[in-house]
Each structure stands twice: as C-alpha cells, then as structure tokens.
Design a protein around this motif. Structure first.
Motif, PDB file in Angstrom:
ATOM      1  N   VAL A  46      29.553 -50.290  24.868  1.00 45.35           N
ATOM      2  CA  VAL A  46      28.849 -51.441  23.907  1.00 45.35           C
ATOM      3  C   VAL A  46      28.081 -52.085  24.974  1.00 45.35           C
ATOM      4  N   GLU A  47      28.661 -52.704  25.902  1.00 41.01           N
ATOM      5  CA  GLU A  47      28.060 -53.761  26.914  1.00 41.01           C
ATOM      6  C   GLU A  47      26.690 -52.968  27.362  1.00 41.01           C
ATOM      7  N   GLU A  48      26.823 -51.811  27.747  1.00 38.86           N
ATOM      8  CA  GLU A  48      25.674 -51.276  28.439  1.00 38.86           C
ATOM      9  C   GLU A  48      24.642 -51.147  27.369  1.00 38.86           C
ATOM     10  N   ARG A  49      24.984 -50.862  26.059  1.00 36.51           N
ATOM     11  CA  ARG A  49      24.006 -50.912  24.871  1.00 36.51           C
ATOM     12  C   ARG A  49      23.271 -52.266  24.703  1.00 36.51           C
ATOM     13  N   ASN A  50      24.105 -53.173  25.001  1.00 34.27           N
ATOM     14  CA  ASN A  50      23.818 -54.833  24.756  1.00 34.27           C
ATOM     15  C   ASN A  50      22.584 -54.963  26.151  1.00 34.27           C
ATOM     16  N   HIS A  51      23.026 -54.504  27.193  1.00 33.92           N
ATOM     17  CA  HIS A  51      22.160 -54.633  28.393  1.00 33.92           C
ATOM     18  C   HIS A  51      20.757 -54.014  28.156  1.00 33.92           C
ATOM     19  N   ALA A  52      20.702 -52.937  27.515  1.00 31.69           N
ATOM     20  CA  ALA A  52      19.485 -52.258  27.136  1.00 31.69           C
ATOM     21  C   ALA A  52      18.754 -53.006  26.252  1.00 31.69           C
ATOM     22  N   MET A  53      19.204 -53.537  25.162  1.00 32.27           N
ATOM     23  CA  MET A  53      18.664 -54.523  24.180  1.00 32.27           C
ATOM     24  C   MET A  53      18.452 -55.892  24.805  1.00 32.27           C
ATOM     25  N   MET A  54      18.651 -56.269  25.842  1.00 29.81           N
ATOM     26  CA  MET A  54      18.491 -57.527  26.511  1.00 29.81           C
ATOM     27  C   MET A  54      17.068 -57.258  27.173  1.00 29.81           C
ATOM     28  N   LEU A  55      17.093 -56.195  27.524  1.00 31.54           N
ATOM     29  CA  LEU A  55      15.743 -55.700  28.155  1.00 31.54           C
ATOM     30  C   LEU A  55      14.664 -55.687  27.316  1.00 31.54           C
ATOM     31  N   VAL A  56      15.015 -55.107  26.307  1.00 28.68           N
ATOM     32  CA  VAL A  56      14.059 -54.984  25.020  1.00 28.68           C
ATOM     33  C   VAL A  56      13.905 -56.396  24.396  1.00 28.68           C
ATOM     34  N   GLN A  57      14.590 -57.046  24.142  1.00 26.08           N
ATOM     35  CA  GLN A  57      14.311 -58.603  23.857  1.00 26.08           C
ATOM     36  C   GLN A  57      13.076 -59.115  24.652  1.00 26.08           C
ATOM     37  N   TYR A  58      13.342 -59.016  26.102  1.00 27.09           N
ATOM     38  CA  TYR A  58      12.552 -59.641  27.193  1.00 27.09           C
ATOM     39  C   TYR A  58      11.323 -59.179  26.999  1.00 27.09           C
ATOM     40  N   LEU A  59      11.013 -57.875  27.080  1.00 32.14           N
ATOM     41  CA  LEU A  59      10.033 -57.148  26.709  1.00 32.14           C
ATOM     42  C   LEU A  59       9.242 -57.456  25.382  1.00 32.14           C
ATOM     43  N   LEU A  60       9.785 -57.824  24.539  1.00 25.64           N
ATOM     44  CA  LEU A  60       9.334 -58.283  23.079  1.00 25.64           C
ATOM     45  C   LEU A  60       8.569 -59.740  23.220  1.00 25.64           C
ATOM     46  N   ASP A  61       9.610 -60.606  24.018  1.00 24.91           N
ATOM     47  CA  ASP A  61       9.346 -61.946  24.320  1.00 24.91           C
ATOM     48  C   ASP A  61       7.921 -62.206  25.217  1.00 24.91           C
ATOM     49  N   ALA A  62       7.820 -60.863  26.035  1.00 22.41           N
ATOM     50  CA  ALA A  62       6.673 -61.370  27.172  1.00 22.41           C
ATOM     51  C   ALA A  62       5.634 -60.442  26.558  1.00 22.41           C
ATOM     52  N   ASP A  63       5.492 -59.970  25.132  1.00 20.52           N
ATOM     53  CA  ASP A  63       4.469 -59.401  24.604  1.00 20.52           C
ATOM     54  C   ASP A  63       3.991 -58.101  25.162  1.00 20.52           C
ATOM     55  N   GLU A  64       5.065 -57.457  25.871  1.00 16.74           N
ATOM     56  CA  GLU A  64       4.815 -55.982  26.629  1.00 16.74           C
ATOM     57  C   GLU A  64       5.328 -55.092  25.608  1.00 16.74           C
ATOM     58  N   THR A  65       4.785 -53.774  25.703  1.00 15.80           N
ATOM     59  CA  THR A  65       4.896 -52.608  25.098  1.00 15.80           C
ATOM     60  C   THR A  65       6.647 -52.159  25.290  1.00 15.80           C
ATOM     61  N   VAL A  66       7.379 -51.744  24.168  1.00 14.44           N
ATOM     62  CA  VAL A  66       8.476 -51.305  24.398  1.00 14.44           C
ATOM     63  C   VAL A  66       8.559 -49.859  23.933  1.00 14.44           C
ATOM     64  N   ARG A  67       9.014 -49.129  24.864  1.00 11.15           N
ATOM     65  CA  ARG A  67       9.054 -47.407  24.514  1.00 11.15           C
ATOM     66  C   ARG A  67      10.564 -47.211  24.536  1.00 11.15           C
ATOM     67  N   VAL A  68      11.294 -47.086  23.247  1.00 16.26           N
ATOM     68  CA  VAL A  68      12.652 -46.743  23.458  1.00 16.26           C
ATOM     69  C   VAL A  68      12.671 -45.358  23.925  1.00 16.26           C
ATOM     70  N   PRO A  69      13.501 -45.205  24.912  1.00 18.28           N
ATOM     71  CA  PRO A  69      13.613 -43.666  25.743  1.00 18.28           C
ATOM     72  C   PRO A  69      14.569 -42.764  25.082  1.00 18.28           C
ATOM     73  N   GLY A  70      14.683 -41.501  25.325  1.00 19.49           N
ATOM     74  CA  GLY A  70      15.572 -40.479  25.154  1.00 19.49           C
ATOM     75  C   GLY A  70      16.513 -40.889  26.654  1.00 19.49           C
ATOM     76  N   VAL A  71      17.564 -40.268  26.765  1.00 19.21           N
ATOM     77  CA  VAL A  71      18.404 -40.109  27.826  1.00 19.21           C
ATOM     78  C   VAL A  71      18.893 -38.964  28.301  1.00 19.21           C
ATOM     79  N   GLU A  72      19.272 -38.818  29.400  1.00 20.18           N
ATOM     80  CA  GLU A  72      20.068 -37.855  29.870  1.00 20.18           C
ATOM     81  C   GLU A  72      21.343 -37.432  29.432  1.00 20.18           C
ATOM     82  N   ALA A  73      21.748 -36.228  29.477  1.00 13.92           N
ATOM     83  CA  ALA A  73      22.892 -35.772  28.734  1.00 13.92           C
ATOM     84  C   ALA A  73      24.181 -36.423  29.654  1.00 13.92           C
TER      85      ALA A  73
END
Ligand SMILES: [Fe+2]
Ligand SMILES: [Fe+2]
Length: 175
Positions: A46-73
């Motif tokens: 859950v913590e790692e998931r939150n880290h990802a979403m903190m980065l997403v929030q930063y990109l949103l705040d900075a008006d940058e494009t967010v591309r939610v990626p797939g992950v390796e198995a």
C-alpha cells in the motif's frame, strides 16, 4: 515530454511495480500461514502504491501529462523464507538509486521545485533500506525458527513513521 516529467512518469511505473512485488511476497507468506510477515508486506504494498500516487499528484499539479503505465510481472515463487526479504531489500536499494537519479536530473534541469518535492522520497528510502536490512538480519538469523520472526514483527510493528506526517499529497488521497 520534457526529460524530468518523463522520468517521473517512469518512476510511477517502478513504484507500482514495487507495490505489485510486495503483494506477491505478502501472498506467498500468507499461504505459508505467516500472518505477521504477510501483514508487513501487504502494508508495504500500500505504501508503494501511495508513492506512485504522490508522483501522479505532483505531475497533475505541475500541469504535466500523466501516463499510467503497466508493470512487469513480479516474482511469485521463492526458495525459502529469506529470499523474499532479500529481494525486497534489493528492490529498495534500486529505488533509492532511481530517486537519486531523479534528484540529479531535477538539478541539471534547474527544477528546484521538483528537486524539493523529491527530498521526502530520499528520506523515505533511507528509512526503507534501513528497516528492510534489519528485517533481513532477523530473517536470516531465525530462518530455522520462523515463529521468532513472527514474534519480532508483532513486537516491532505499529507506531506510525514520523515521515508520514510530511508526506506529499497523493492523487485521490493516500490509502
Ligand atoms: Fe516507494
Ligand atoms: Fe519502498
């Protein structure tokens, strides 16, 4: 996309990848009826998931494009009780290097706001490498008596990390 936001987008994938790996480790321990180890890694996921979403929030705040990626198995099979923790420590060390490279990049680009945003992640990595190293030492020492590992975690668990208070906002709210 400029280099820094592109690299942050890539990091979103690494954090989700780390989350998925921790889910796999938690499920592995859960299947072995080691509930404390399982709970520890479910929480880390859950913590790692939150880290990802903190980065997403930063990109949103900075008006940058967010591309939610797939992950390796993730790796789902492990030889013994120690291997998942060793893998987890390697993963934390890798992420520490990734965050370090992001800080360097922000500096090169003269992006001081971006650099400041990443400082929390540097502290977080110091803490995570340290606590995972400690867990690896315990698991290695008690590999033949896993209930000692469970007891250690039951004793040490709980108590919110002081880092949580200064954490950057996560898109949609931290879980
Ligand atoms: Fe992380
Ligand atoms: Fe981590």
């Amino acid at each position: 996309m400029p280099r820094f936001p592109a690299a942050l987008n890539e990091q979103v994938g690494y954090e989700f990848g780390a989350s998925q790996q921790y889910v796999a480790i938690a499920v592995h321990y859960d299947a072995l009826t080691l509930p404390q180890l399982a709970a520890h890694f479910y929480r880390q996921a859950v913590e790692e998931r939150n880290h990802a979403m903190m980065l997403v929030q930063y990109l949103l705040d900075a008006d940058e494009t967010v591309r939610v990626p797939g992950v390796e198995a993730p790796q789902t099979e492990f030889a013994d009780v120690v291997e998942p923790v060793r893998l987890a420590l390697e993963q934390e060390r890798r992420v520490t290097a990734q965050i370090g490279a992001l800080v360097q990049l922000a500096r090169e680009e003269g992006d001081l706001v971006g650099e400041q945003f990443l400082h929390w992640f540097l502290q977080e990595q110091r803490e995570e490498v340290s606590s995972m190293s400690a867990l690896l030492a315990v698991v290695e020492r008690s590999r033949d008596n896993v209930m000692l590992i469970e007891e250690y975690l039951a004793r040490e668990a709980g108590g919110d990390s002081p880092l949580e208070t200064g954490a950057p906002p996560a898109a949609g709210g931290a879980l």
